[in-house]
Motif scaffolding. Structure first.
Motif, PDB file in Angstrom:
ATOM      1  N   LEU A 173     -45.408  90.467  29.803  1.00 41.23           N
ATOM      2  CA  LEU A 173     -45.167  90.966  31.021  1.00 41.23           C
ATOM      3  C   LEU A 173     -44.949  92.258  31.875  1.00 41.23           C
ATOM      4  CD1 LEU A 173     -48.542  90.824  33.362  1.00 41.23           C
ATOM      5  CD2 LEU A 173     -47.322  88.985  34.041  1.00 41.23           C
ATOM      6  N   LEU A 174     -43.415  91.512  32.769  1.00 44.82           N
ATOM      7  CA  LEU A 174     -43.176  92.675  33.162  1.00 44.82           C
ATOM      8  C   LEU A 174     -42.984  93.597  32.347  1.00 44.82           C
ATOM      9  CD1 LEU A 174     -40.585  90.373  34.479  1.00 44.82           C
ATOM     10  CD2 LEU A 174     -42.431  90.983  35.519  1.00 44.82           C
ATOM     11  N   TRP A 175     -42.348  94.076  30.924  1.00 46.30           N
ATOM     12  CA  TRP A 175     -42.341  94.661  30.490  1.00 46.30           C
ATOM     13  C   TRP A 175     -43.613  96.168  30.325  1.00 46.30           C
ATOM     14  CZ3 TRP A 175     -44.105  96.867  25.643  1.00 46.30           C
ATOM     15  CH2 TRP A 175     -43.651  98.158  25.561  1.00 46.30           C
ATOM     16  N   ARG A 176     -44.432  95.112  29.934  1.00 48.40           N
ATOM     17  CA  ARG A 176     -45.870  96.079  30.294  1.00 48.40           C
ATOM     18  C   ARG A 176     -46.360  96.489  31.364  1.00 48.40           C
ATOM     19  NH1 ARG A 176     -51.731  95.027  27.346  1.00 48.40           N
ATOM     20  NH2 ARG A 176     -52.589  96.423  28.453  1.00 48.40           N
ATOM     21  N   ALA A 177     -45.866  95.107  32.320  1.00 52.38           N
ATOM     22  CA  ALA A 177     -46.340  96.586  33.760  1.00 52.38           C
ATOM     23  C   ALA A 177     -44.909  97.375  33.946  1.00 52.38           C
ATOM     24  CB  ALA A 177     -46.472  95.316  34.826  1.00 52.38           C
ATOM     25  N   SER A 178     -44.128  97.486  33.444  1.00 51.36           N
ATOM     26  CA  SER A 178     -43.547  98.279  34.509  1.00 51.36           C
ATOM     27  C   SER A 178     -43.274  99.623  33.138  1.00 51.36           C
ATOM     28  CB  SER A 178     -42.062  98.093  33.566  1.00 51.36           C
ATOM     29  OG  SER A 178     -41.298  97.385  32.425  1.00 51.36           O
ATOM     30  N   MET A 179     -43.915  99.943  32.257  1.00 52.68           N
ATOM     31  CA  MET A 179     -44.424 101.378  32.209  1.00 52.68           C
ATOM     32  C   MET A 179     -45.427 102.030  32.662  1.00 52.68           C
ATOM     33  SD  MET A 179     -45.671 100.389  27.427  1.00 52.68           S
ATOM     34  CE  MET A 179     -45.946  99.259  28.030  1.00 52.68           C
ATOM     35  N   VAL A 180     -44.527 103.475  33.278  1.00 52.05           N
ATOM     36  CA  VAL A 180     -45.738 104.036  34.058  1.00 52.05           C
ATOM     37  C   VAL A 180     -45.261 105.289  33.454  1.00 52.05           C
ATOM     38  CG1 VAL A 180     -44.741 102.955  36.096  1.00 52.05           C
ATOM     39  CG2 VAL A 180     -43.554 104.532  35.373  1.00 52.05           C
ATOM     40  N   PRO A 181     -46.781 106.468  33.859  1.00 52.00           N
ATOM     41  CA  PRO A 181     -46.628 107.734  33.617  1.00 52.00           C
ATOM     42  C   PRO A 181     -45.342 108.258  34.377  1.00 52.00           C
ATOM     43  CG  PRO A 181     -49.009 107.212  34.940  1.00 52.00           C
ATOM     44  CD  PRO A 181     -48.329 106.083  34.350  1.00 52.00           C
ATOM     45  N   ARG A 182     -44.576 109.763  33.580  1.00 50.83           N
ATOM     46  CA  ARG A 182     -44.043 110.476  34.620  1.00 50.83           C
ATOM     47  C   ARG A 182     -45.202 111.817  34.972  1.00 50.83           C
ATOM     48  NH1 ARG A 182     -39.262 110.287  32.736  1.00 50.83           N
ATOM     49  NH2 ARG A 182     -38.482 111.698  34.780  1.00 50.83           N
ATOM     50  N   LYS A 183     -46.406 111.590  34.896  1.00 55.21           N
ATOM     51  CA  LYS A 183     -46.886 112.535  35.748  1.00 55.21           C
ATOM     52  C   LYS A 183     -47.950 112.256  37.007  1.00 55.21           C
ATOM     53  CE  LYS A 183     -47.963 116.398  32.527  1.00 55.21           C
ATOM     54  NZ  LYS A 183     -49.106 117.649  32.042  1.00 55.21           N
ATOM     55  N   ARG A 184     -47.793 112.584  38.083  1.00 56.73           N
ATOM     56  CA  ARG A 184     -48.654 112.395  39.147  1.00 56.73           C
ATOM     57  C   ARG A 184     -49.847 112.117  38.692  1.00 56.73           C
ATOM     58  NH1 ARG A 184     -46.057 108.568  42.187  1.00 56.73           N
ATOM     59  NH2 ARG A 184     -43.633 108.604  42.022  1.00 56.73           N
ATOM     60  N   ASN A 185     -50.547 113.205  38.387  1.00 59.30           N
ATOM     61  CA  ASN A 185     -51.620 113.464  39.128  1.00 59.30           C
ATOM     62  C   ASN A 185     -52.258 112.957  37.624  1.00 59.30           C
ATOM     63  OD1 ASN A 185     -51.326 115.993  40.888  1.00 59.30           O
ATOM     64  ND2 ASN A 185     -50.842 116.812  39.850  1.00 59.30           N
ATOM     65  N   PHE A 186     -53.217 112.679  37.442  1.00 61.92           N
ATOM     66  CA  PHE A 186     -54.227 111.694  37.034  1.00 61.92           C
ATOM     67  C   PHE A 186     -55.136 112.575  35.508  1.00 61.92           C
ATOM     68  CE2 PHE A 186     -52.491 107.816  39.269  1.00 61.92           C
ATOM     69  CZ  PHE A 186     -52.621 107.048  38.590  1.00 61.92           C
ATOM     70  N   PRO A 187     -55.278 112.199  34.798  1.00 67.37           N
ATOM     71  CA  PRO A 187     -56.551 113.201  33.715  1.00 67.37           C
ATOM     72  C   PRO A 187     -57.897 112.766  34.138  1.00 67.37           C
ATOM     73  CG  PRO A 187     -55.311 111.643  32.147  1.00 67.37           C
ATOM     74  CD  PRO A 187     -54.859 111.423  33.992  1.00 67.37           C
ATOM     75  N   PHE A 188     -57.836 111.918  35.234  1.00 65.45           N
ATOM     76  CA  PHE A 188     -59.309 111.454  34.813  1.00 65.45           C
ATOM     77  C   PHE A 188     -60.218 111.305  35.836  1.00 65.45           C
ATOM     78  CE2 PHE A 188     -56.702 108.029  34.196  1.00 65.45           C
ATOM     79  CZ  PHE A 188     -57.023 106.989  35.533  1.00 65.45           C
TER      80      PHE A 188
END
Length: 406
Positions: free
Chosen positions: A117-132
């Motif tokens: 759970l902690l591993w999956r939740a720690s994955m973050v995008p490097r781009k700040r602007n959301f594409p949606f």
């Protein structure tokens, strides 16, 4: 003269003469092959590629009837909060689903272990602007022993604001109560493990709540509340306050004495020095960036697990110390949850049925001045505790008038 001697040796020795002929023939064949290969290479380059495909492709046999057409693909879910005009053509044609499945959070009752759970939740995008397009949500994290006795009050608080909040409940592992299907708390319990108040695994429970909430990319602010907490304003006011805040709200202060620095262990040196030790309330509010750091951090977490023993009360020291050491610039060093310590003792005052009045609630809403985004305000607290189950009826009576729920 030398060549004549070699010829005489070859004619006089039949075996040598035969080997000489074989070598000569082999050289001639090798040269001929090279010449032919080079010639064919240049020749093939001049032939059009489409002609080569036609010459070497297999033609299917003619059929009297056309092959049956494939069934249409099933309809696919589209991203939430997308407007029709903003959906790309390939999404409208249902040829692919893009980020839909990736962004869809799993059910709250999943089978992931804590490390997964902690591993999956720690994955973050490097781009700040959301594409949606998205609507930022506030995640309300309830840490409770069993059921939520003040749930009817929170029902009124959340009513009419669907899509702007998320709810996550971490109960004691032994709790097996049920929640009505028409409640906003139905299906919002996360997988829980044994929790003892004041022990180290309280921190683990808080991290577990944060990690589950981080799986929903729309959650941008995270509030940890207890079963005895109540809101002091309506949803719109609290939502606006939190979404527009530039600070996090983790209480952290340096307290001398047995319940402050007296809980520090010198075995934490040199990572955590006595001057680094902080105390504060375990009930916090933070943004997404800090929440990701908290569930990903191991250096201080492991240190607290080893040396912050039961009398240390890690839930009052881990986050205040961590935030002060690494994220103090973005922290307001105060909590948003009001308590009454005027009666003294190790625990704050509790409010039952006879204690709840309109005057009490208004006093809690308007306290001493504090800073919000660099400006002074007297609305320092958004929540309050500790309210007993017996206070529910009076709270429900006063809520429409004092909290402006309607």
């Amino acid at each position: 003269m030398k060549n004549k001697q070699q010829q005489q040796q070859l004619t006089s020795n039949p075996l040598s003469f035969q080997m000489y002929l074989h070598s000569l023939i082999y050289c001639m064949l090798l040269v001929s092959g090279l010449v032919i290969g080079i010639t064919l290479t240049f020749y093939m380059k001049e032939i059009p590629f489409n002609f080569q495909l036609k010459q070497f492709s297999m033609q299917p046999p003619p059929t009297s009837q056309p092959p049956p057409s494939a069934p249409p693909p099933p309809s696919l879910p589209q991203l939430q909060n997308f407007k029709s005009s903003n959906i790309p053509i390939y999404l409208k044609n249902n040829t692919r689903i893009g980020l839909t499945e990736y962004l869809k959070p799993p059910n709250t009752m999943h089978d992931m272990e804590d490390e997964e759970l902690l591993w999956r939740a720690s994955m973050v995008p490097r781009k700040r602007n959301f594409p949606f397009q998205r609507v930022p949500k506030v995640a309300f994290l309830f840490l409770t022993r069993g059921h939520l006795p003040l749930a009817p009050l929170w029902e009124k608080f959340f009513k009419g604001h669907e899509g702007f909040y998320s709810i996550y409940v971490h109960s004691q592992q032994s709790f097996n109560g049920t929640v009505p299907e028409d409640s906003v708390f139905h299906g919002r319990s996360i997988p829980s493990k044994h929790v003892e108040w004041g022990m180290f695994n309280m921190i683990e429970a808080e991290r577990r709540l944060l990690a589950n909430a981080l799986l929903d990319f729309s959650n941008q602010r995270f509030v940890l509340l207890s079963e005895s907490c109540i809101p002091l304003f309506n949803f719109t006011a609290i939502y606006t306050y939190l979404i527009n805040s530039t600070k996090t709200f983790v209480e952290a202060y340096d307290l001398w004495g047995p319940v402050g620095r007296g809980r520090y262990s010198h075995r934490m040196k040199p990572t955590i020095m006595p001057d680094d030790w902080r105390k504060g309330s375990q009930w916090f509010e933070m943004d997404r960036d800090l929440a990701i750091e908290v569930i990903s951090e191991h250096k201080y977490f492991r240190l607290f697990r080893r040396f912050c023993k039961p009398s240390c009360y890690s839930d009052e020291h881990y986050l205040p110390t961590l935030v002060s050491l690494r994220f103090w610039r973005k922290n307001s060093n105060r909590t948003l949850t009001r308590v009454d310590w005027s009666k003294g003792g190790p625990h704050p005052a509790m409010f039952g049925e006879t204690n709840v009045t309109i005057e009490l609630l208004n006093m809690m809403r308007n306290g001493t001045n504090c800073l919000y985004n660099g400006k002074s305000t007297n609305n320092c607290f958004l929540f309050a505790r500790k309210f007993l189950p017996s206070a529910l009826d009076r709270l429900l009576s006063f809520a429409p008038m004092v909290f402006n729920f309607n």
